[in-house]
Design a protein around this motif. Structure first.
Motif, PDB file in Angstrom:
ATOM      1  N   ILE A 166       0.842  -1.024  -0.066  1.00 42.00           N
ATOM      2  CA  ILE A 166      -0.047   0.106   0.109  1.00 42.00           C
ATOM      3  C   ILE A 166       0.787   1.373   0.133  1.00 42.00           C
ATOM      4  O   ILE A 166       2.048   1.406   0.125  1.00 42.00           O
ATOM      5  CB  ILE A 166      -0.922   0.124   1.319  1.00 42.00           C
ATOM      6  CG1 ILE A 166      -0.152  -0.084   2.516  1.00 42.00           C
ATOM      7  CG2 ILE A 166      -2.050  -1.226   1.297  1.00 42.00           C
ATOM      8  CD1 ILE A 166      -1.026   0.153   3.940  1.00 42.00           C
ATOM      9  N   ALA A 167       0.274   2.277  -0.278  1.00 38.08           N
ATOM     10  CA  ALA A 167       0.944   3.611  -0.322  1.00 38.08           C
ATOM     11  C   ALA A 167       0.791   4.289   0.897  1.00 38.08           C
ATOM     12  O   ALA A 167       1.476   5.339   1.456  1.00 38.08           O
ATOM     13  CB  ALA A 167       0.343   4.669  -1.110  1.00 38.08           C
TER      14      ALA A 167
ATOM     15  N   LEU B 192      -1.215   8.690  -4.391  1.00 41.13           N
ATOM     16  CA  LEU B 192      -0.926   8.472  -5.548  1.00 41.13           C
ATOM     17  C   LEU B 192      -2.141   8.875  -6.629  1.00 41.13           C
ATOM     18  O   LEU B 192      -3.299   8.691  -6.082  1.00 41.13           O
ATOM     19  CB  LEU B 192      -0.778   6.990  -5.954  1.00 41.13           C
ATOM     20  CG  LEU B 192       0.415   6.414  -4.875  1.00 41.13           C
ATOM     21  CD1 LEU B 192       0.445   4.546  -5.065  1.00 41.13           C
ATOM     22  CD2 LEU B 192       1.836   6.990  -5.478  1.00 41.13           C
ATOM     23  N   ASP B 193      -1.821   9.291  -7.983  1.00 43.52           N
ATOM     24  CA  ASP B 193      -3.024   9.294  -8.741  1.00 43.52           C
ATOM     25  C   ASP B 193      -2.501   8.960 -10.242  1.00 43.52           C
ATOM     26  O   ASP B 193      -1.519   8.382 -10.266  1.00 43.52           O
ATOM     27  CB  ASP B 193      -3.327  10.987  -8.569  1.00 43.52           C
ATOM     28  CG  ASP B 193      -2.053  11.833  -8.964  1.00 43.52           C
ATOM     29  OD1 ASP B 193      -1.360  11.563 -10.248  1.00 43.52           O
ATOM     30  OD2 ASP B 193      -1.869  12.785  -8.335  1.00 43.52           O
ATOM     31  N   ASP B 194      -3.717   9.223 -10.958  1.00 39.71           N
ATOM     32  CA  ASP B 194      -3.352   8.764 -12.266  1.00 39.71           C
ATOM     33  C   ASP B 194      -2.378   9.396 -13.015  1.00 39.71           C
ATOM     34  O   ASP B 194      -2.245   9.246 -14.303  1.00 39.71           O
ATOM     35  CB  ASP B 194      -4.601   8.753 -13.008  1.00 39.71           C
ATOM     36  CG  ASP B 194      -5.436   9.918 -13.075  1.00 39.71           C
ATOM     37  OD1 ASP B 194      -4.853  11.077 -12.666  1.00 39.71           O
ATOM     38  OD2 ASP B 194      -6.556  10.205 -13.574  1.00 39.71           O
TER      39      ASP B 194
ATOM     40  N   GLN C 249      -8.184   6.736  -4.270  1.00 37.94           N
ATOM     41  CA  GLN C 249      -7.356   7.372  -5.057  1.00 37.94           C
ATOM     42  C   GLN C 249      -7.646   7.318  -6.760  1.00 37.94           C
ATOM     43  O   GLN C 249      -6.684   7.528  -7.528  1.00 37.94           O
ATOM     44  CB  GLN C 249      -5.788   7.004  -5.011  1.00 37.94           C
ATOM     45  CG  GLN C 249      -5.529   7.269  -3.131  1.00 37.94           C
ATOM     46  CD  GLN C 249      -4.012   7.228  -3.098  1.00 37.94           C
ATOM     47  OE1 GLN C 249      -3.002   7.970  -3.601  1.00 37.94           O
ATOM     48  NE2 GLN C 249      -3.859   6.257  -2.059  1.00 37.94           N
ATOM     49  N   GLY C 250      -8.590   6.494  -6.932  1.00 32.90           N
ATOM     50  CA  GLY C 250      -9.217   6.242  -8.466  1.00 32.90           C
ATOM     51  C   GLY C 250      -8.266   5.460  -9.162  1.00 32.90           C
ATOM     52  O   GLY C 250      -7.933   5.803 -10.398  1.00 32.90           O
TER      53      GLY C 250
END
Length: 247
Positions: free
Chosen positions: A112-113, A189-191, A218-219
């Protein structure tokens, strides 16, 4: 002085960086690596005090991400597909946050982040207090917890080999890793970077609910398998088939 050891042979192909988890080593990637090596240059990294890396008494997850960034520059590697298992994924998340320009994609395997929850921090603190007197017992117990009951029956030789290897680690190395994991901050984190979570639905180390919450919040994308915390050993074919950068 570098904290980690690196193994890399360049053939001018896209680079996949493979970083194992706590109590592991680069050899745990052997099956995955065999499937990737024809199409990718593989950069193996070993955590401090693990495998052939030197034993040091103190470091942070962020410092390992920085060292990897510097190593890539020295090797002339512009970008990597970062695949990190467990603690290796913690480093991968830190790397994605601080050095996104050096990253094609990030795959978090049983990882995991987010930071440790309070209960996990307490567990690490108890281990830190007891490790001097009970290192062998702790290592054996910790490794047993990485596998499901069914995996203990089907992967006994692999589990015993992991215990033998991990018991060669120094107390200093185990303590440093526990503190680094305990003290790491959460990473968002993101895209902007391609991120993929691969995780076990019976993982007792990182519960799937934590991973699925991160994915939703976070999508991002993820996929679960029927297994425990060591998918790179128990489900290597599934991992290979679901690495997002593999066409």
């Amino acid at each position: 002085m570098r904290k980690m050891t690196y193994s890399f042979k360049s053939e001018n192909k896209p680079v996949v960086l493979l970083l194992h988890g706590f109590l592991g080593s680069k050899s745990q990637w052997n099956t995955v690596a065999a499937a990737l090596e024809k199409r990718y240059d593989l950069l193996f990294v070993e955590l401090p005090g693990h495998g052939a890396s030197p034993s040091i008494s103190e470091y942070s997850i962020a410092s390992l991400a920085l060292e990897i960034s510097q190593q890539l520059l020295q090797q002339g590697i512009e970008k990597v597909h970062f695949v990190g298992h467990s603690m290796g994924g913690y480093v991968g998340a830190a790397f994605a946050k601080e050095y996104p320009s050096q990253l094609h994609s990030l795959t978090l395997v049983n990882s995991i982040a987010g930071a440790d929850l309070p209960g996990r921090k307490q567990m690490r603190n108890r281990a830190i207090q007891l490790i001097d007197r009970f290192q062998d017992a702790y290592v054996s117990m910790a490794i047993n917890n990485l596998f499901t009951k069914e995996e203990h029956e089907s992967h006994q030789a692999i589990i015993e080999a992991m215990k033998v290897s991990a018991k060669n680690m120094t107390v200093k190395s185990v303590l440093a890793a526990l503190r680094a994991m305990r003290d790491r901050p959460s990473v968002w984190l993101d895209d902007a970077v391609r991120v993929n979570y691969l995780y076990g639905d019976r993982d007792t180390v990182i519960d799937k609910s934590l991973i699925e919450k991160e994915i939703k919040t976070q999508g991002l994308k993820g996929l679960s398998f029927t297994g425990g915390h060591m998918l790179l050993l128990t489900h290597p074919v599934d991992l290979i088939q679901n690495l997002r950068f593999v066409d």
